[in-house]
Design an enzyme around this catalytic site. Structure first.
Site, PDB file in Angstrom:
ATOM      1  N   GLU A 147       0.878  -1.326   0.165  1.00  0.00           N
ATOM      2  CA  GLU A 147      -0.030  -0.078   0.202  1.00  0.00           C
ATOM      3  C   GLU A 147       0.919   1.289  -0.004  1.00  0.00           C
ATOM      4  OE1 GLU A 147      -2.972   0.221   3.052  1.00  0.00           O
ATOM      5  OE2 GLU A 147      -3.740   2.048   2.275  1.00  0.00           O
ATOM      6  N   GLU A 241     -12.610   2.738   2.852  1.00  0.00           N
ATOM      7  CA  GLU A 241     -11.913   2.944   4.208  1.00  0.00           C
ATOM      8  C   GLU A 241     -12.092   4.304   4.526  1.00  0.00           C
ATOM      9  OE1 GLU A 241      -7.523   1.296   5.287  1.00  0.00           O
ATOM     10  OE2 GLU A 241      -7.508   3.132   3.898  1.00  0.00           O
TER      11      GLU A 241
END
Ligand code: MN
Length: 289
Positions: A147, A241
């Site tokens: 990520e 998220e």
């Protein structure tokens, strides 16, 4: 069609049996396909009961973590690197036990504000550790996602370009780039070029607003990003998220600097996000609201 997911922190701050049940039921009821489960402390996840809940509610799972500075595989200290490699191996065991096919996050360094730039020796340690993790993961059909995060959360991979160069050095087919719009908003030139940079190496996506709250209330150009995903033919997972002080994880919330209350009702937030993502992924940008 993309697999649409939601991060567990929209629902719960921990992963006791009751919390797992609450999060999994809410994820399935809202209509998501997948729940992303944080595994910062892999030993704390009761994989048997979580897997049973996932199967009962017809959900898939993905796993994520950020390392801490005491288990940083990009450190120059071999003992610290070893601790990080063990943490990742344990997280992989949990991922496999849950029947998941994705383990990602800030797995290549600590999730922390570093007081100095990364070093070439530290980067080489990280490349070697990720190569080893990828080899283990490959035996179970699991992809390892790197990520890309902003400069305040790692000093190693802040752009898609850096992640692609890192992956070239690792040299494993099952290592993919994980893009997150919240971080792209800070570090990239726009929301389309990084998607093109990754090409078919893009393996996981986080949809987060610039304030990490309700989608559409910040500065992220979602129409541009969704259009880029569509044009790239991206068929992988897209996970929502969001973080608020309404739901607190004992360590992750502080690592992510979640200080403000951006929402109280995770159910309303998540239903809105799912609708927003479906719409964005399905509709040409010229017709988007
Ligand atoms: Mn993210």
């Amino acid at each position: 069609m993309n697999t649409l997911g939601v991060h567990a922190l929209v629902w719960v701050g921990g992963w006791s049996h009751q919390e797992a049940e609450r999060a999994i039921v809410a994820t399935a009821r809202t209509g998501f396909d997948l729940i992303e489960i944080p595994v910062l402390d892999p030993a704390s996840v009761d994989t048997g009961s979580t897997r049973a809940l996932l199967e009962q509610h017809g959900l898939r799972a993905g796993c994520s973590l950020g390392l801490d500075l005491g288990a940083d595989i990009s450190s120059g200290d071999p003992a610290v690197v070893m601790r990080g490699a063990r943490r990742l191996a344990n997280a992989l065991t949990v991922t496999h036990a849950l029947g998941a096919d994705y383990l990602g996050g800030v797995v290549y360094s600590a999730l922390a504000k570093y007081p100095q730039p990364s070093t070439s020796a530290g980067r080489a340690n990280s490349v070697a550790a990720i190569r080893e993790l990828a080899s283990e993961a490959s035996a179970h059909g699991i992809a390892v996602g790197l990520e890309v995060v902003n400069r305040y959360e790692s000093n190693l991979l802040n752009t898609a370009e850096q992640a692609m160069a890192f992956i070239d050095d690792v040299g494993a087919d099952n290592v993919v780039v994980h893009l997150d719009t919240y971080h792209m908003n800070i570090e990239e030139t726009d929301f389309a070029a990084p998607v093109r940079t990754c090409g078919d190496r893009l393996g996981y996506v986080h949809i987060g607003e610039s304030n990490r709250g309700y989608l559409g209330t910040g500065t992220v150009d979602f129409p541009q990003f969704f259009t880029a995903l569509r044009e790239a033919g991206y068929t992988g997972t897209v996970t929502f998220e969001s973080f608020s002080s309404a739901v607190v994880h004992p360590s992750l919330s502080n690592m992510l600097a979640v200080w403000r209350n951006l929402w109280d009702d995770g159910h309303d937030l998540a239903a809105h996000a799912l609708d927003y993502m479906r719409h964005g992924l399905a509709v040409p940008s010229s017709l988007q609201r």
